[in-house]
Structure formats: structure tokens, C-alpha cells
Write a protein that holds these residues in place. Sequence first.
Motif: not given
Length: 94
Positions: A1-3, A33-34, A37-38, A40-41, A44, A47, A51
Motif C-alpha cells: 500500500m505504501k508503494s 501495487a494495489i 495487495y488485493m 493477497e487480501h 480488504d 484497498s 484502487y
Amino acid sequence: MKSMYLNRFKGLESECKLDTIKRNKFYNKGLSAIHLYMKEHPTDKESLFDYYILKMLFNDHAEVIKEVESLKSLKIYENDFLDTLIEALNNFNE
């Protein structure tokens, strides 16, 4: 998320300089990047919201909203949440 946040900031900075090519490059990096992350989660909601807000910055608003509408058929998120997201996107101003 930082990215994602870093690339969003760099995209906004490029937009202020009227450099839409770099803006799009950074926004696309942020979306990637999002998206990672999504994967993996997948449930969420925050996120997912991030997005689509990022996507609204440089894509056709109607197309983005249509994409969110299509998520209802996947049954990953509650329709109430998606309706709230759609309402937020409809009220989105760049």
C-alpha cells in the motif's frame, strides 16, 4: 500500500507539472501495487476503495463505475458496500 500512495503522490506531482505521460505512468504503477495487495487480501474493502479512487483520477468515470457494478456478480463484497463505493465515485471530483 505504501508503494501505491507514493506513486499516487508522484502522479499528482507530475499532473501539477502538466506531464500527463509521467502522471499516467505513476498512477498505473500505483494501481499495480494495489492490485498485488488485493490479490493477497481479496476482501480488504479499504484497498478496493483506494484502487477505484486512484483509477478515477485518470480513467473515464462512467467506465470505472461500470467496472464496480460488475463486481456485484462476483459476490466477494456486499452489495451495500459496492453501492456506497459507487455513490462515492459518483460524487468524486478531481
